[in-house]
Design a protein around this motif. Structure first.
Motif, PDB file in Angstrom:
ATOM      1  N   ASP A  21      41.195  38.568  52.856  1.00 29.82           N
ATOM      2  CA  ASP A  21      40.067  39.047  51.460  1.00 29.82           C
ATOM      3  C   ASP A  21      39.582  38.286  51.063  1.00 29.82           C
ATOM      4  O   ASP A  21      39.630  36.695  51.517  1.00 29.82           O
ATOM      5  CB  ASP A  21      40.647  40.056  50.561  1.00 29.82           C
ATOM      6  CG  ASP A  21      39.931  40.409  49.681  1.00 29.82           C
ATOM      7  OD1 ASP A  21      39.253  40.637  49.249  1.00 29.82           O
ATOM      8  OD2 ASP A  21      41.349  42.105  48.953  1.00 29.82           O
ATOM      9  N   HIS A  37      38.810  37.735  44.751  1.00 30.70           N
ATOM     10  CA  HIS A  37      39.414  38.899  44.978  1.00 30.70           C
ATOM     11  C   HIS A  37      41.442  38.624  44.509  1.00 30.70           C
ATOM     12  O   HIS A  37      42.473  39.349  44.287  1.00 30.70           O
ATOM     13  CB  HIS A  37      39.605  39.709  45.841  1.00 30.70           C
ATOM     14  CG  HIS A  37      38.151  39.929  46.152  1.00 30.70           C
ATOM     15  ND1 HIS A  37      37.853  41.581  47.510  1.00 30.70           N
ATOM     16  CD2 HIS A  37      37.134  40.473  45.424  1.00 30.70           C
ATOM     17  CE1 HIS A  37      36.493  41.730  46.641  1.00 30.70           C
ATOM     18  NE2 HIS A  37      36.427  41.115  45.351  1.00 30.70           N
ATOM     19  N   ARG A  91      36.640  44.482  40.318  1.00 34.60           N
ATOM     20  CA  ARG A  91      36.557  43.305  41.663  1.00 34.60           C
ATOM     21  C   ARG A  91      35.559  42.761  42.387  1.00 34.60           C
ATOM     22  O   ARG A  91      35.400  41.868  42.536  1.00 34.60           O
ATOM     23  CB  ARG A  91      36.948  44.685  42.671  1.00 34.60           C
ATOM     24  CG  ARG A  91      37.279  43.941  44.225  1.00 34.60           C
ATOM     25  CD  ARG A  91      38.753  45.277  43.912  1.00 34.60           C
ATOM     26  NE  ARG A  91      38.650  45.035  46.054  1.00 34.60           N
ATOM     27  CZ  ARG A  91      39.234  44.360  46.284  1.00 34.60           C
ATOM     28  NH1 ARG A  91      40.484  43.994  45.421  1.00 34.60           N
ATOM     29  NH2 ARG A  91      40.100  43.989  47.217  1.00 34.60           N
TER      30      ARG A  91
END
Length: 149
Positions: free
Chosen positions: A38, A42, A72
């Protein structure tokens, strides 16, 4: 016990603040090359979400779902992440300071939160090395990181 946990969580937050202040903001959107990963942002989004979600669960006596104070897709905004780190740290400190030492369920959530914070620091160390980002001095000392890449 509460005071020890509060100090350790405060230390974790200091490390995160040093991290966000040290890395170039454009790296918040970085992935580890050729590995499933990720973004750095994040990872921090998840830290912030746990800080918001674990106290809610402890107060309710069961999991209430995951929420984060930053969206996010907003996790690449260094200023917003830094602000949220400070706000969530203060809220967690207030929560932990008010826990009855006999409240084992709440203490389990506090310990789980501390584990979560530390686990993400370990992941972020991989990003620092993998992306060849200068490591914050506090991280260098805390984790005795190699000086060389």
């Amino acid at each position: 016990m509460n005071e020890l946990l509060r100090r350790r969580l405060e230390r974790a937050n200091t490390l995160y603040l040093d991290f966000i202040d040290t890395i170039p903001a454009e790296h918040l959107g970085s992935h580890l090359a050729d590995l499933p990963s990720d973004t750095i942002g994040h990872q921090l989004w998840c830290v912030l979400g746990a800080r918001e979600s674990f106290p809610k669960a402890a107060r309710a006596g069961e999991w209430q779902g995951f929420s984060s104070p930053v969206a996010r897709d907003g996790s690449s905004d260094a200023a917003a992440v830094r602000t949220a780190l400070g706000q969530t740290a203060a809220a967690v400190d207030e929560w932990v300071g008010g826990i009855d030492p006999a409240d084992d369920d709440s203490l389990r959530y506090v310990l789980a939160l501390l584990e979560h914070e530390t686990q993400h620091q370990g992941q972020l160390i991989r990003y620092l090395y993998g992306l060849r980002i200068d490591r914050p001095e506090s991280w260098q000392r805390q984790y005795a990181l190699d000086e060389d890449f």
